[in-house]
Design a protein around this motif. Structure first.
Motif, PDB file in Angstrom:
ATOM      1  N   MET A   1      57.237  44.708  30.915  1.00  0.00           N
ATOM      2  CA  MET A   1      56.474  43.833  31.814  1.00  0.00           C
ATOM      3  C   MET A   1      55.113  44.456  32.113  1.00  0.00           C
ATOM      4  O   MET A   1      55.011  45.626  32.478  1.00  0.00           O
ATOM      5  N   ALA A   2      54.059  43.667  31.918  1.00  0.00           N
ATOM      6  CA  ALA A   2      52.701  44.172  32.132  1.00  0.00           C
ATOM      7  C   ALA A   2      52.449  44.397  33.622  1.00  0.00           C
ATOM      8  O   ALA A   2      52.881  43.616  34.471  1.00  0.00           O
ATOM      9  N   ILE A   3      51.758  45.486  33.928  1.00  0.00           N
ATOM     10  CA  ILE A   3      51.417  45.815  35.313  1.00  0.00           C
ATOM     11  C   ILE A   3      50.065  45.180  35.655  1.00  0.00           C
ATOM     12  O   ILE A   3      49.085  45.356  34.930  1.00  0.00           O
ATOM     13  N   LYS A   4      50.050  44.446  36.746  1.00  0.00           N
ATOM     14  CA  LYS A   4      48.808  43.816  37.183  1.00  0.00           C
ATOM     15  C   LYS A   4      47.931  44.847  37.881  1.00  0.00           C
ATOM     16  O   LYS A   4      48.348  45.480  38.856  1.00  0.00           O
ATOM     17  N   ILE A   5      46.734  45.053  37.388  1.00  0.00           N
ATOM     18  CA  ILE A   5      45.804  46.022  37.964  1.00  0.00           C
ATOM     19  C   ILE A   5      44.719  45.264  38.729  1.00  0.00           C
ATOM     20  O   ILE A   5      44.101  44.344  38.193  1.00  0.00           O
ATOM     21  N   THR A   6      44.508  45.640  39.969  1.00  0.00           N
ATOM     22  CA  THR A   6      43.485  44.999  40.807  1.00  0.00           C
ATOM     23  C   THR A   6      42.386  46.001  41.140  1.00  0.00           C
ATOM     24  O   THR A   6      42.538  47.214  40.945  1.00  0.00           O
ATOM     25  N   ARG A   7      41.283  45.498  41.651  1.00  0.00           N
ATOM     26  CA  ARG A   7      40.163  46.384  41.995  1.00  0.00           C
ATOM     27  C   ARG A   7      40.556  47.295  43.155  1.00  0.00           C
ATOM     28  O   ARG A   7      41.386  46.940  43.991  1.00  0.00           O
ATOM     29  N   PRO A   8      39.953  48.476  43.260  1.00  0.00           N
ATOM     30  CA  PRO A   8      40.268  49.403  44.352  1.00  0.00           C
ATOM     31  C   PRO A   8      39.919  48.797  45.708  1.00  0.00           C
ATOM     32  O   PRO A   8      38.971  48.008  45.827  1.00  0.00           O
ATOM     33  N   GLN A   9      40.683  49.156  46.731  1.00  0.00           N
ATOM     34  CA  GLN A   9      40.425  48.666  48.080  1.00  0.00           C
ATOM     35  C   GLN A   9      39.032  49.088  48.531  1.00  0.00           C
ATOM     36  O   GLN A   9      38.595  50.213  48.295  1.00  0.00           O
ATOM     37  N   GLY A  10      38.340  48.155  49.169  1.00  0.00           N
ATOM     38  CA  GLY A  10      36.997  48.456  49.671  1.00  0.00           C
ATOM     39  C   GLY A  10      35.900  48.231  48.660  1.00  0.00           C
ATOM     40  O   GLY A  10      34.753  48.632  48.879  1.00  0.00           O
ATOM     41  N   THR A  11      36.229  47.600  47.532  1.00  0.00           N
ATOM     42  CA  THR A  11      35.221  47.243  46.540  1.00  0.00           C
ATOM     43  C   THR A  11      35.253  45.731  46.332  1.00  0.00           C
ATOM     44  O   THR A  11      36.227  45.070  46.684  1.00  0.00           O
ATOM     45  N   GLU A  12      34.197  45.199  45.772  1.00  0.00           N
ATOM     46  CA  GLU A  12      34.106  43.761  45.530  1.00  0.00           C
ATOM     47  C   GLU A  12      33.609  43.499  44.117  1.00  0.00           C
ATOM     48  O   GLU A  12      32.781  44.252  43.586  1.00  0.00           O
ATOM     49  N   ASP A  13      34.115  42.428  43.515  1.00  0.00           N
ATOM     50  CA  ASP A  13      33.569  41.930  42.254  1.00  0.00           C
ATOM     51  C   ASP A  13      32.456  40.933  42.563  1.00  0.00           C
ATOM     52  O   ASP A  13      32.617  40.085  43.450  1.00  0.00           O
ATOM     53  N   ILE A  14      31.350  41.040  41.861  1.00  0.00           N
ATOM     54  CA  ILE A  14      30.270  40.065  42.000  1.00  0.00           C
ATOM     55  C   ILE A  14      30.300  39.199  40.742  1.00  0.00           C
ATOM     56  O   ILE A  14      29.880  39.626  39.674  1.00  0.00           O
ATOM     57  N   THR A  15      30.838  38.002  40.875  1.00  0.00           N
ATOM     58  CA  THR A  15      31.065  37.133  39.723  1.00  0.00           C
ATOM     59  C   THR A  15      29.802  36.342  39.374  1.00  0.00           C
ATOM     60  O   THR A  15      28.861  36.274  40.171  1.00  0.00           O
ATOM     61  N   PRO A  16      29.778  35.738  38.178  1.00  0.00           N
ATOM     62  CA  PRO A  16      28.612  34.910  37.817  1.00  0.00           C
ATOM     63  C   PRO A  16      28.306  33.813  38.828  1.00  0.00           C
ATOM     64  O   PRO A  16      27.146  33.415  38.981  1.00  0.00           O
ATOM     65  N   LYS A  17      29.318  33.318  39.567  1.00  0.00           N
ATOM     66  CA  LYS A  17      29.069  32.267  40.545  1.00  0.00           C
ATOM     67  C   LYS A  17      28.364  32.798  41.794  1.00  0.00           C
ATOM     68  O   LYS A  17      27.835  32.020  42.586  1.00  0.00           O
ATOM     69  N   GLN A  18      28.374  34.117  42.001  1.00  0.00           N
ATOM     70  CA  GLN A  18      27.758  34.725  43.173  1.00  0.00           C
ATOM     71  C   GLN A  18      26.499  35.532  42.852  1.00  0.00           C
ATOM     72  O   GLN A  18      25.698  35.807  43.744  1.00  0.00           O
ATOM     73  N   ILE A  19      26.324  35.898  41.602  1.00  0.00           N
ATOM     74  CA  ILE A  19      25.274  36.871  41.264  1.00  0.00           C
ATOM     75  C   ILE A  19      23.879  36.354  41.579  1.00  0.00           C
ATOM     76  O   ILE A  19      22.963  37.139  41.851  1.00  0.00           O
ATOM     77  N   TYR A  20      23.685  35.031  41.585  1.00  0.00           N
ATOM     78  CA  TYR A  20      22.347  34.505  41.871  1.00  0.00           C
ATOM     79  C   TYR A  20      21.890  34.874  43.276  1.00  0.00           C
ATOM     80  O   TYR A  20      20.686  35.015  43.526  1.00  0.00           O
ATOM     81  N   LYS A  21      22.828  35.045  44.200  1.00  0.00           N
ATOM     82  CA  LYS A  21      22.458  35.463  45.552  1.00  0.00           C
ATOM     83  C   LYS A  21      21.915  36.888  45.530  1.00  0.00           C
ATOM     84  O   LYS A  21      20.943  37.209  46.227  1.00  0.00           O
TER      85      LYS A  21
END
Length: 444
Positions: free
Chosen positions: A1-21
């Motif tokens: 079973m694949a292990i789901k890996i998430t971003r470290p606590q206290g960090t954020e992803d800046i996605t293409p839908k947000q990067i314009y800001k």
């Protein structure tokens, strides 16, 4: 079973839908700083740990609790918790302070502090910062504050209050420290463990403690402004005069001490109540002893740092405008595989001229391609099928107005597309202007 890996606590992803800001605020900050004569600098993500111990201060929360430090064999490095120390190190190492003064630099970078994550406070966060080295006068303080205000004004922010204070020089601070120790000594056992240590090493840090008990005790502590020497008092009075000359409103707040040990004389913060407890959008001040402390010649300096996450949060809460991302200018819809080479040729030609062009890469049917073109906000669509390839003629469809323009697929296509696109953009600008001015149907 694949292990789901998430971003470290206290960090954020800046996605293409947000990067314009982010592009909006970075461009505003960069262009405004350049208007004030500042130039961009880029520094390493990690530095020798000694750099921060020497500059930021061993009694600060940053050094005692928040730094990310790693060891590589026998060498110890720390991910930068702020931008000033590394920028000054770079100025010294690269000889910038031997050039014409003042040296004026700015940077956009990520910083790292091990804090409890909350709105506007992350473990990896981003700052826009400026540093000015070489000028000791209060006019430089006013210039730095004016630059910060110009960026916030350009962002369209309202209800942002400028708070200023002076924390004096080492001479008058020595007397102030005596008064603070005398005040806090009867409450020593009530203070948190960290502040008990600060009481001897740097009692001003107690004023910056986030503990409710410590801040409650500090509420009636002596005020630094009552202990300023003549030079520091004159400097602070002149700063106020220069701010008034530029119509910059301010409040004197003797509680502002900033969180880092290198500050002297002027300190300031731009504060908002629109994003909750973390309301300091920008903070800075003067640090005249830092360059000498780091091995350089005595050189006055000052600057500020602006948290980009907090700036964006504040802009969002106030409904400020962000410049929208550039969307697809032309989507080419090949109806079969035979049309793909022509689609590639047209796309290559227009991209070279600066247009954003896409064509189908998913082997979709025409109806699905049109839905995709609409979803990505394509301004124009060009359908290429067997008839268009044989006749070398096609229709360019405006997705907003539904108008269709006959175009040749030969050498004149780019020229024709230019004409239609420019005409459309001009028509759009005029329509927006008329809506804003309320002149629809006017013959004036």
């Amino acid at each position: 079973m694949a292990i789901k890996i998430t971003r470290p606590q206290g960090t954020e992803d800046i996605t293409p839908k947000q990067i314009y800001k982010w592009h909006t605020v970075e461009r505003m900050a960069r262009e405004t700083a350049e208007n004030f004569g500042f130039h961009e600098m880029r520094i390493p993500t990690f530095e020798s740990t000694d750099l921060f111990l020497r500059s930021v201060g061993e009694t600060t929360d940053v050094v005692q609790k928040e730094m990310y430090t790693v060891k590589a064999k026998e060498t110890e490095f720390t991910l930068r918790p702020e931008g000033t120390a590394g920028s000054i190190r770079s100025m010294l190492q690269n000889g910038l302070l031997n050039d014409a003064l003042p040296q004026k630099i700015f940077y956009i970078l990520s910083c790292f502090r091990h804090e409890r994550p909350q709105a506007g406070r992350l473990r990896e966060f981003h700052q826009f910062g400026v540093e000015m080295a070489g000028s000791a006068g209060p006019a430089s303080d006013a210039e730095i504050i004016a630059l910060a205000k110009a960026i916030l004004d350009r962002a369209g922010l309202k209800n942002i209050a400028l708070n200023i204070n002076s924390i004096g020089c080492p001479t008058c601070r020595a007397e102030y420290h005596k008064a603070l120790r005398a005040y806090f000594q009867p409450h020593r056992d009530e203070l948190c463990e960290t502040c008990q240590t600060r009481l001897e090493k740097n009692p001003m840090r107690i004023l910056d403690c986030k503990s409710e008990i410590c801040s409650g005790i500090a509420k009636d502590a002596p005020v630094i402004l009552d202990y300023l020497c003549d030079e520091c008092r004159t400097h602070f009075e002149k700063l106020q005069e220069y701010l008034k000359a530029q119509n910059i409103e301010y409040t004197i707040n003797p509680k502002i001490v900033r969180g880092l040990d290198y500050y002297t004389k002027t300190v300031f913060e731009f504060i908002t109540t629109d994003i909750g407890a973390q309301g300091t959008v920008c903070g800075g001040g003067r640090y005249d002893g830092l360059i000498e402390q780091m091995g350089g010649k005595p050189t006055p300096a000052m600057g500020f740092a602006m948290g980009l996450e907090r700036l964006i949060l504040t802009m969002e809460s106030q409904g400020c405008e962000f410049q929208p991302p550039h969307q697809c200018d032309l989507y080419i819809a090949p109806m079969d595989e035979a049309a793909i080479p022509t689609a590639m040729q047209i796309a290559s030609s227009l991209r070279t001229s600066g247009y954003q062009v896409e064509y189908d890469l998913m082997q979709r049917k025409l109806k699905a391609q049109m839905k995709y073109a609409d979803k990505i906000g394509a301004t124009f669509v060009l359908v290429l099928g067997e008839n268009e390839l044989q006749s070398q003629q096609a229709n360019l469809k405006n997705m907003k107005t539904k108008e269709q323009f006959p175009v040749s697929l030969g050498e004149k296509f780019e020229e024709k597309f230019d004409d239609i696109a420019i005409q459309y953009m001009f028509h759009d600008v005029v329509n927006d202007f008329e809506k804003e001015c309320g002149t629809h149907g006017s013959n004036e």
